[in-house]
Enzyme design. Structure first.
Site, PDB file in Angstrom:
ATOM      1  N   TYR A   1       0.960  -1.125   0.028  1.00 58.20           N
ATOM      2  CA  TYR A   1      -0.190  -0.028  -0.016  1.00 58.20           C
ATOM      3  C   TYR A   1       0.803   1.201   0.092  1.00 58.20           C
ATOM      4  O   TYR A   1       0.774   2.009   0.948  1.00 58.20           O
ATOM      5  CB  TYR A   1      -0.979   0.112   1.048  1.00 58.20           C
ATOM      6  CG  TYR A   1      -2.311   0.659   0.755  1.00 58.20           C
ATOM      7  CD1 TYR A   1      -2.911   0.022  -0.155  1.00 58.20           C
ATOM      8  CD2 TYR A   1      -2.754   1.935   1.159  1.00 58.20           C
ATOM      9  CE1 TYR A   1      -4.314   0.614  -0.338  1.00 58.20           C
ATOM     10  CE2 TYR A   1      -3.721   2.574   0.917  1.00 58.20           C
ATOM     11  CZ  TYR A   1      -4.398   1.793  -0.172  1.00 58.20           C
ATOM     12  OH  TYR A   1      -5.742   2.661  -0.357  1.00 58.20           O
ATOM     13  N   LEU A   2       1.876   1.227  -0.855  1.00 56.89           N
ATOM     14  CA  LEU A   2       2.841   2.033  -0.918  1.00 56.89           C
ATOM     15  C   LEU A   2       2.362   3.670  -1.242  1.00 56.89           C
ATOM     16  O   LEU A   2       1.435   3.883  -1.888  1.00 56.89           O
ATOM     17  CB  LEU A   2       3.840   1.663  -2.216  1.00 56.89           C
ATOM     18  CG  LEU A   2       4.297   0.319  -2.042  1.00 56.89           C
ATOM     19  CD1 LEU A   2       5.323  -0.021  -3.249  1.00 56.89           C
ATOM     20  CD2 LEU A   2       4.987   0.259  -0.845  1.00 56.89           C
TER      21      LEU A   2
ATOM     22  N   HIS B   1       7.454   5.408   0.556  1.00 59.26           N
ATOM     23  CA  HIS B   1       8.069   4.197   0.291  1.00 59.26           C
ATOM     24  C   HIS B   1       9.163   4.779  -1.054  1.00 59.26           C
ATOM     25  O   HIS B   1      10.115   4.386  -1.216  1.00 59.26           O
ATOM     26  CB  HIS B   1       7.070   3.250  -0.171  1.00 59.26           C
ATOM     27  CG  HIS B   1       6.265   2.715   0.887  1.00 59.26           C
ATOM     28  ND1 HIS B   1       4.841   3.043   1.293  1.00 59.26           N
ATOM     29  CD2 HIS B   1       6.562   2.010   2.030  1.00 59.26           C
ATOM     30  CE1 HIS B   1       4.629   2.370   2.267  1.00 59.26           C
ATOM     31  NE2 HIS B   1       5.688   1.805   2.698  1.00 59.26           N
TER      32      HIS B   1
ATOM     33  N   ASP C   1       9.217   5.723  11.594  1.00 64.18           N
ATOM     34  CA  ASP C   1       9.086   4.755  12.431  1.00 64.18           C
ATOM     35  C   ASP C   1      10.310   4.763  13.315  1.00 64.18           C
ATOM     36  O   ASP C   1      11.563   3.837  13.181  1.00 64.18           O
ATOM     37  CB  ASP C   1       9.110   3.399  12.091  1.00 64.18           C
ATOM     38  CG  ASP C   1       7.283   3.107  11.201  1.00 64.18           C
ATOM     39  OD1 ASP C   1       6.702   3.531  11.946  1.00 64.18           O
ATOM     40  OD2 ASP C   1       7.420   3.082  10.223  1.00 64.18           O
TER      41      ASP C   1
ATOM     42  N   VAL D   1       8.466  11.442   4.983  1.00 64.90           N
ATOM     43  CA  VAL D   1       8.090  12.455   3.859  1.00 64.90           C
ATOM     44  C   VAL D   1       6.447  12.848   4.372  1.00 64.90           C
ATOM     45  O   VAL D   1       5.966  11.944   5.025  1.00 64.90           O
ATOM     46  CB  VAL D   1       7.663  11.705   2.695  1.00 64.90           C
ATOM     47  CG1 VAL D   1       7.024  12.388   1.375  1.00 64.90           C
ATOM     48  CG2 VAL D   1       9.067  11.154   2.302  1.00 64.90           C
TER      49      VAL D   1
ATOM     50  N   SER E   1       1.614   7.598   5.657  1.00 62.27           N
ATOM     51  CA  SER E   1       1.623   6.309   6.218  1.00 62.27           C
ATOM     52  C   SER E   1       0.606   5.724   5.463  1.00 62.27           C
ATOM     53  O   SER E   1      -0.538   6.425   5.280  1.00 62.27           O
ATOM     54  CB  SER E   1       1.315   6.534   7.789  1.00 62.27           C
ATOM     55  OG  SER E   1       0.664   5.120   8.287  1.00 62.27           O
ATOM     56  N   SER E   2       0.712   4.269   5.314  1.00 57.37           N
ATOM     57  CA  SER E   2      -0.547   3.340   4.771  1.00 57.37           C
ATOM     58  C   SER E   2      -1.445   3.541   5.605  1.00 57.37           C
ATOM     59  O   SER E   2      -2.655   3.563   5.136  1.00 57.37           O
ATOM     60  CB  SER E   2       0.066   2.032   4.498  1.00 57.37           C
ATOM     61  OG  SER E   2       1.358   2.045   3.856  1.00 57.37           O
ATOM     62  N   ARG E   3      -1.443   3.578   6.855  1.00 58.50           N
ATOM     63  CA  ARG E   3      -2.690   3.821   7.682  1.00 58.50           C
ATOM     64  C   ARG E   3      -3.285   5.047   7.634  1.00 58.50           C
ATOM     65  O   ARG E   3      -4.584   5.112   8.257  1.00 58.50           O
ATOM     66  CB  ARG E   3      -1.963   3.567   9.225  1.00 58.50           C
ATOM     67  CG  ARG E   3      -1.660   1.890   9.392  1.00 58.50           C
ATOM     68  CD  ARG E   3      -1.493   1.637  10.774  1.00 58.50           C
ATOM     69  NE  ARG E   3      -1.381   0.242  11.248  1.00 58.50           N
ATOM     70  CZ  ARG E   3      -0.143  -0.429  11.403  1.00 58.50           C
ATOM     71  NH1 ARG E   3       0.859   0.279  11.384  1.00 58.50           N
ATOM     72  NH2 ARG E   3      -0.299  -1.551  11.685  1.00 58.50           N
TER      73      ARG E   3
HETATM   74  O1  PAF Z   1       7.760  -0.697   8.272  1.00 56.71           O
HETATM   75  C1  PAF Z   1       7.174  -1.718   7.950  1.00 56.71           C
HETATM   76  O2  PAF Z   1       6.798  -1.415   6.891  1.00 56.71           O
HETATM   77  C2  PAF Z   1       7.351  -2.813   8.564  1.00 56.71           C
HETATM   78  O3  PAF Z   1       7.295  -2.849   9.865  1.00 56.71           O
HETATM   79  C3  PAF Z   1       8.616  -3.556   7.931  1.00 56.71           C
HETATM   80  C4  PAF Z   1      10.052  -2.971   8.112  1.00 56.71           C
HETATM   81  C5  PAF Z   1       8.637  -3.810   6.302  1.00 56.71           C
HETATM   82  C6  PAF Z   1       8.761  -5.080   8.655  1.00 56.71           C
HETATM   83  O4  PAF Z   1       7.570  -5.944   8.398  1.00 56.71           O
END
Ligand code: PAF
Length: 271
Positions: A23-24, A28, A141, A167, A176-178
């Site tokens: 879900y880029l 990303h 993160d 970003v 964030s994807s969320r």
């Molecule tokens: O940050 C994320 O998307 C995930 O925690 C990761 C690093 C891909 C591990 O599943």
């Protein structure tokens, strides 16, 4: 899995790995861009890792759109997309796991028991499968990045970990994807998280060094937004993630805040 190993074995030059859960978004893509600048080839893994979700968390509704992700990565110049299944990654169930150590205890580790064990394990597995020269993670993160650096250092994994800047949307919301969980009213409320961090940074820039005063500044801004429910606000050491009393050096301002169905995390480093 065998295909990925064969691809890696055929690469004479450097390989950058961008591990993702799909879900880029533009965050990303910025990791892929950095990996392309640093390496001869770029691999992206896309795997929604079940072992890093708690029983009451959002594994089943985590957003997914493989076709969109594939198109985006083709455009971004990714050379290899690795999309393992749960069966590929954990053919005998969860099995052996990695103890993520002390940096995984506070903050997210306290609120999400087992989360960093799941992250550390899947990241180590991905590093072992792809064997990249470098691997790329977002500073958004921050504690995850700290945990990954700690396991790579602690277990002598031959890879360079590269942290990349967060970003943001023009209004400050960290990508964030969320963020897809936010309805339009929640989306309007969500930038309060960044505003709270910026308010604390402004105080620090004016010379405030008492961590409690910075925490209070963040809470004050968050309290102005009725849709925001604070999980935690933190002023911590950026290497250990332990809370500070007085800032004598760099510090990490961070928070987790519920807005509607989304739990938003964000941070700023003071240095
Ligand atoms: O940050 C994320 O998307 C995930 O925690 C990761 C690093 C891909 C591990 O599943």
């Amino acid at each position: 899995m065998a295909d990925v190993r064969a691809w890696r074995a055929a690469q004479a030059g450097s390989v950058g790995l961008v591990p993702t859960m799909g879900y880029l978004h533009a965050g990303h893509v910025s990791l892929v861009d950095q990996a392309r600048r640093d390496n001869d080839r770029v691999a992206v893994s896309l795997f929604v890792n079940p072992t890093q979700f708690g029983p009451a968390e959002d594994l089943s509704r985590y957003p997914r759109d493989l076709e969109r992700d594939r198109t985006l990565l083709e455009r971004a110049g990714c050379d290899l997309l690795f999309v393992p299944t749960v069966e590929d990654m954990y053919p005998h169930g969860p099995g052996a796991s990695v103890d993520p150590g002390d940096v995984a205890q506070p903050l997210e580790g306290e609120r999400r028991p087992g989360h960093f064990r799941g992250v550390a394990t899947v990241v180590l597995k991905l590093l072992n499968i792809v064997q990249p020269t470098r691997a790329y993670f977002g500073q958004k993160d921050a504690q995850q990045l700290g945990v990954i650096r700690a396991i790579v250092r602690g277990l002598d994994v031959p890879v360079e970990i590269v942290g990349c800047p967060t970003v943001r949307e023009p209004d400050g919301l960290a990508l964030s994807s969320r963020n897809s969980y936010l309805d339009p009213d929640d989306r309007r409320a969500a930038p309060v998280v960044h505003r709270a961090l910026v308010a604390a940074r402004a105080l620090w820039e004016q010379g405030e060094r008492r961590a409690d005063a910075l925490r209070e500044a963040m809470r004050r801004v968050l309290a102005e937004e009725p849709r925001a429910r604070v999980d935690y606000v933190s002023v911590a050491d950026p290497l250990t993630f332990r809370e500070l009393d007085v800032l004598a050096g760099p510090a990490l301002l961070s928070m987790a805040v519920f807005v509607g169905r989304a739990r938003l995390i964000d941070n700023l480093v003071l240095s």
